[in-house]
Design a protein around this motif. Structure first.
Motif, PDB file in Angstrom:
ATOM      1  N   GLY A 119       0.781  -1.235   0.000  1.00 24.80           N
ATOM      2  CA  GLY A 119       0.000   0.000   0.000  1.00 24.80           C
ATOM      3  C   GLY A 119       0.812   1.283   0.000  1.00 24.80           C
ATOM      4  O   GLY A 119       0.237   2.378   0.001  1.00 24.80           O
ATOM      5  N   THR A 120       2.149   1.162  -0.022  1.00 19.81           N
ATOM      6  CA  THR A 120       2.978   2.366   0.008  1.00 19.81           C
ATOM      7  C   THR A 120       3.461   2.746  -1.390  1.00 19.81           C
ATOM      8  O   THR A 120       3.447   1.925  -2.313  1.00 19.81           O
ATOM      9  CB  THR A 120       4.232   2.159   0.890  1.00 19.81           C
ATOM     10  OG1 THR A 120       4.995   1.059   0.386  1.00 19.81           O
ATOM     11  CG2 THR A 120       3.844   1.873   2.339  1.00 19.81           C
ATOM     12  N   VAL A 121       3.891   3.996  -1.512  1.00 24.14           N
ATOM     13  CA  VAL A 121       4.712   4.400  -2.653  1.00 24.14           C
ATOM     14  C   VAL A 121       6.141   4.477  -2.125  1.00 24.14           C
ATOM     15  O   VAL A 121       6.442   5.264  -1.233  1.00 24.14           O
ATOM     16  CB  VAL A 121       4.291   5.764  -3.235  1.00 24.14           C
ATOM     17  CG1 VAL A 121       5.209   6.130  -4.391  1.00 24.14           C
ATOM     18  CG2 VAL A 121       2.834   5.735  -3.691  1.00 24.14           C
ATOM     19  N   HIS A 122       7.000   3.614  -2.652  1.00 30.64           N
ATOM     20  CA  HIS A 122       8.377   3.496  -2.165  1.00 30.64           C
ATOM     21  C   HIS A 122       9.311   4.090  -3.215  1.00 30.64           C
ATOM     22  O   HIS A 122       9.430   3.570  -4.319  1.00 30.64           O
ATOM     23  CB  HIS A 122       8.690   2.018  -1.918  1.00 30.64           C
ATOM     24  CG  HIS A 122       9.957   1.795  -1.136  1.00 30.64           C
ATOM     25  ND1 HIS A 122       9.982   1.076   0.045  1.00 30.64           N
ATOM     26  CD2 HIS A 122      11.229   2.194  -1.359  1.00 30.64           C
ATOM     27  CE1 HIS A 122      11.233   1.063   0.519  1.00 30.64           C
ATOM     28  NE2 HIS A 122      12.005   1.724  -0.325  1.00 30.64           N
ATOM     29  N   ALA A 136      -3.132  -2.642 -16.829  1.00 31.06           N
ATOM     30  CA  ALA A 136      -3.991  -3.659 -17.436  1.00 31.06           C
ATOM     31  C   ALA A 136      -3.691  -5.050 -16.888  1.00 31.06           C
ATOM     32  O   ALA A 136      -4.548  -5.925 -16.899  1.00 31.06           O
ATOM     33  CB  ALA A 136      -3.828  -3.650 -18.956  1.00 31.06           C
ATOM     34  N   LEU A 137      -2.489  -5.233 -16.396  1.00 25.12           N
ATOM     35  CA  LEU A 137      -2.123  -6.520 -15.783  1.00 25.12           C
ATOM     36  C   LEU A 137      -2.805  -6.721 -14.439  1.00 25.12           C
ATOM     37  O   LEU A 137      -2.689  -7.781 -13.844  1.00 25.12           O
ATOM     38  CB  LEU A 137      -0.609  -6.582 -15.558  1.00 25.12           C
ATOM     39  CG  LEU A 137       0.238  -7.168 -16.654  1.00 25.12           C
ATOM     40  CD1 LEU A 137       1.707  -6.905 -16.366  1.00 25.12           C
ATOM     41  CD2 LEU A 137      -0.001  -8.674 -16.748  1.00 25.12           C
ATOM     42  N   ASN A 138      -3.462  -5.674 -13.962  1.00 29.71           N
ATOM     43  CA  ASN A 138      -4.085  -5.720 -12.637  1.00 29.71           C
ATOM     44  C   ASN A 138      -3.049  -6.090 -11.567  1.00 29.71           C
ATOM     45  O   ASN A 138      -3.244  -7.031 -10.787  1.00 29.71           O
ATOM     46  CB  ASN A 138      -5.245  -6.714 -12.658  1.00 29.71           C
ATOM     47  CG  ASN A 138      -6.206  -6.467 -11.529  1.00 29.71           C
ATOM     48  OD1 ASN A 138      -6.136  -5.425 -10.871  1.00 29.71           O
ATOM     49  ND2 ASN A 138      -7.069  -7.420 -11.268  1.00 29.71           N
ATOM     50  N   PRO A 139      -1.953  -5.313 -11.540  1.00 37.52           N
ATOM     51  CA  PRO A 139      -0.829  -5.699 -10.690  1.00 37.52           C
ATOM     52  C   PRO A 139      -1.084  -5.418  -9.213  1.00 37.52           C
ATOM     53  O   PRO A 139      -1.889  -4.551  -8.862  1.00 37.52           O
ATOM     54  CB  PRO A 139       0.303  -4.802 -11.191  1.00 37.52           C
ATOM     55  CG  PRO A 139      -0.393  -3.560 -11.663  1.00 37.52           C
ATOM     56  CD  PRO A 139      -1.696  -4.036 -12.258  1.00 37.52           C
ATOM     57  N   GLY A 140      -0.369  -6.139  -8.376  1.00 37.83           N
ATOM     58  CA  GLY A 140      -0.325  -5.809  -6.956  1.00 37.83           C
ATOM     59  C   GLY A 140       0.774  -4.804  -6.691  1.00 37.83           C
ATOM     60  O   GLY A 140       0.717  -4.019  -5.744  1.00 37.83           O
ATOM     61  N   LEU A 141       1.804  -4.851  -7.552  1.00 37.33           N
ATOM     62  CA  LEU A 141       2.965  -3.972  -7.411  1.00 37.33           C
ATOM     63  C   LEU A 141       3.289  -3.384  -8.780  1.00 37.33           C
ATOM     64  O   LEU A 141       3.379  -4.109  -9.767  1.00 37.33           O
ATOM     65  CB  LEU A 141       4.163  -4.781  -6.892  1.00 37.33           C
ATOM     66  CG  LEU A 141       5.499  -4.055  -6.753  1.00 37.33           C
ATOM     67  CD1 LEU A 141       5.429  -2.946  -5.710  1.00 37.33           C
ATOM     68  CD2 LEU A 141       6.613  -5.041  -6.387  1.00 37.33           C
ATOM     69  N   LYS A 193      -0.995   9.096  -7.245  1.00 38.85           N
ATOM     70  CA  LYS A 193      -1.766   9.088  -5.993  1.00 38.85           C
ATOM     71  C   LYS A 193      -3.055   8.265  -6.149  1.00 38.85           C
ATOM     72  O   LYS A 193      -3.459   7.546  -5.241  1.00 38.85           O
ATOM     73  CB  LYS A 193      -2.107  10.515  -5.562  1.00 38.85           C
ATOM     74  CG  LYS A 193      -0.892  11.288  -5.044  1.00 38.85           C
ATOM     75  CD  LYS A 193      -1.273  12.726  -4.689  1.00 38.85           C
ATOM     76  CE  LYS A 193      -0.046  13.485  -4.191  1.00 38.85           C
ATOM     77  NZ  LYS A 193      -0.303  14.950  -4.119  1.00 38.85           N
ATOM     78  N   LYS A 194      -3.672   8.377  -7.318  1.00 36.33           N
ATOM     79  CA  LYS A 194      -4.908   7.617  -7.579  1.00 36.33           C
ATOM     80  C   LYS A 194      -4.627   6.111  -7.621  1.00 36.33           C
ATOM     81  O   LYS A 194      -5.417   5.308  -7.131  1.00 36.33           O
ATOM     82  CB  LYS A 194      -5.489   8.069  -8.931  1.00 36.33           C
ATOM     83  CG  LYS A 194      -6.940   8.453  -8.874  1.00 36.33           C
ATOM     84  CD  LYS A 194      -7.396   9.198 -10.116  1.00 36.33           C
ATOM     85  CE  LYS A 194      -7.535   8.326 -11.345  1.00 36.33           C
ATOM     86  NZ  LYS A 194      -8.158   9.029 -12.496  1.00 36.33           N
ATOM     87  N   SER A 244      -6.058   3.161  -5.186  1.00 39.07           N
ATOM     88  CA  SER A 244      -6.776   1.968  -5.636  1.00 39.07           C
ATOM     89  C   SER A 244      -6.189   0.700  -5.011  1.00 39.07           C
ATOM     90  O   SER A 244      -6.650  -0.402  -5.296  1.00 39.07           O
ATOM     91  CB  SER A 244      -6.763   1.884  -7.163  1.00 39.07           C
ATOM     92  OG  SER A 244      -5.500   1.422  -7.613  1.00 39.07           O
ATOM     93  N   GLY A 245      -5.154   0.846  -4.187  1.00 35.43           N
ATOM     94  CA  GLY A 245      -4.627  -0.305  -3.452  1.00 35.43           C
ATOM     95  C   GLY A 245      -3.376  -0.932  -4.043  1.00 35.43           C
ATOM     96  O   GLY A 245      -2.885  -1.940  -3.540  1.00 35.43           O
TER      97      GLY A 245
END
Ligand code: ADP
Ligand code: MG
Length: 255
Positions: free
Chosen positions: A33-36, A171-176, A199-200, A204-205
């Motif tokens: 959930g972070t931006v690293h 489009a890959l619906n990535p987690g990362l 940020k959006k 979105s998780g």
């Protein structure tokens, strides 16, 4: 717990090119959930790290775990299917394809359908393909490109091409999601738009690793920042901590 929140862990990564250690025992822990942020002077090993995380390079030493699964040693497409998507430092789009088709290229990986099926789907009544086009339209909307859906990628302004690349990765619906210098070459208004989209995406998780030279972008979107210099981690902390770190300032002044 700490381990539940850690989505990616790179441990003691070494990447050797001939006599050069582009990465020299780098540890990286990315919290869900972070931006690293990943920053450092040119040649410090940032893109190499991204290439290790996405399977383009097999590390000389060290391991990468994603979602508790060992991914170092897997192919780039296996890693993409596991949920890690990326953009490249240099735009890599299919120039003669429309914005929509470029997104469909990303989608066909996640849907497991053939690219041909999707690209020739204009006349098709296949529900599957209609779904893909609907999803492509929604992704284009998300990155603010609805009006340019039918334009050839090569005709889009540069800033829009970068957003299209991000859309294709989504489009890959990535987690990362890994972004390699997405603001490079962009105008100030484009950078503002990009910042909002990052940020959006976070909202979105999706967890994000962001390589970026524009410090205002790093400061406004990153939760935590890791600093590389000559293939080694020299600092890690919040943007405010990093900004005041003398080792970081020296690394940049010396470059
Ligand atoms: P950054 O993205 O931080 O600017 P890179 O990761 O691209 O840095 O490069 C780190 C170092 O590794 C540089 O010295 C670069 O020349 C070297 N390097 C990167 N990729 C390769 C490669 N495929 N072969 C040889 N050297 C490489
Ligand atoms: Mg780079």
């Amino acid at each position: 717990s700490q381990t539940d929140r850690c989505i990616l862990s790179a441990d003691q990564i070494v990447m050797q090119f001939g006599g050069l250690k582009a990465l020299n025992r780098v540890d990286l822990q990315i919290m869900k959930g972070t931006v690293h942020g990943l920053i450092g002077p040119n040649g410090s090993g940032k893109s190499t790290m991204m290439n290790v995380l996405t399977g383009i390079y097999f590390p000389t030493d060290g391991k990468v775990n994603y979602g508790g699964i060992l991914i170092s040693g897997k192919t780039p497409s296996a890693i993409a299917l596991a949920g890690i998507a990326r953009t490249f430092q240099n735009v890599q789009l299919f120039g003669e394809m429309s914005a929509t088709e470029n997104i469909l290229v990303g989608l066909h990986h996640s849907f497991g359908s053939s690219l041909w099926d999707i690209l020739v789907a204009n006349r098709s009544d296949s529900r599957h393909e209609a779904n893909a086009r609907q999803r492509a339209a929604s992704i284009l909307g998300f990155v603010g490109l609805s009006d340019l859906a039918d334009e050839e990628a090569r005709n889009l302004p540069y800033g829009k091409q970068r957003l299209l690349e991000i859309g294709r990765a989504l489009a890959l619906n990535p987690g990362l999601l890994l972004l390699d210098e997405p603001a490079a070459g962009l105008t100030a208004p484009d950078i503002k738009e990009l910042t909002e989209i990052i940020k959006k995406i976070k909202g979105s998780g999706v967890t994000i690793i962001l390589i970026e030279h524009h410090m205002d972008v790093v400061m406004s979107v990153c939760d935590i920042v890791t600093v590389l210099d000559f293939g080694q981690k020299i600092a890690e902390g919040t943007p405010a901590e990093i900004q005041g770190d003398t080792r970081v300032i020296e690394a940049y002044l010396g470059s």
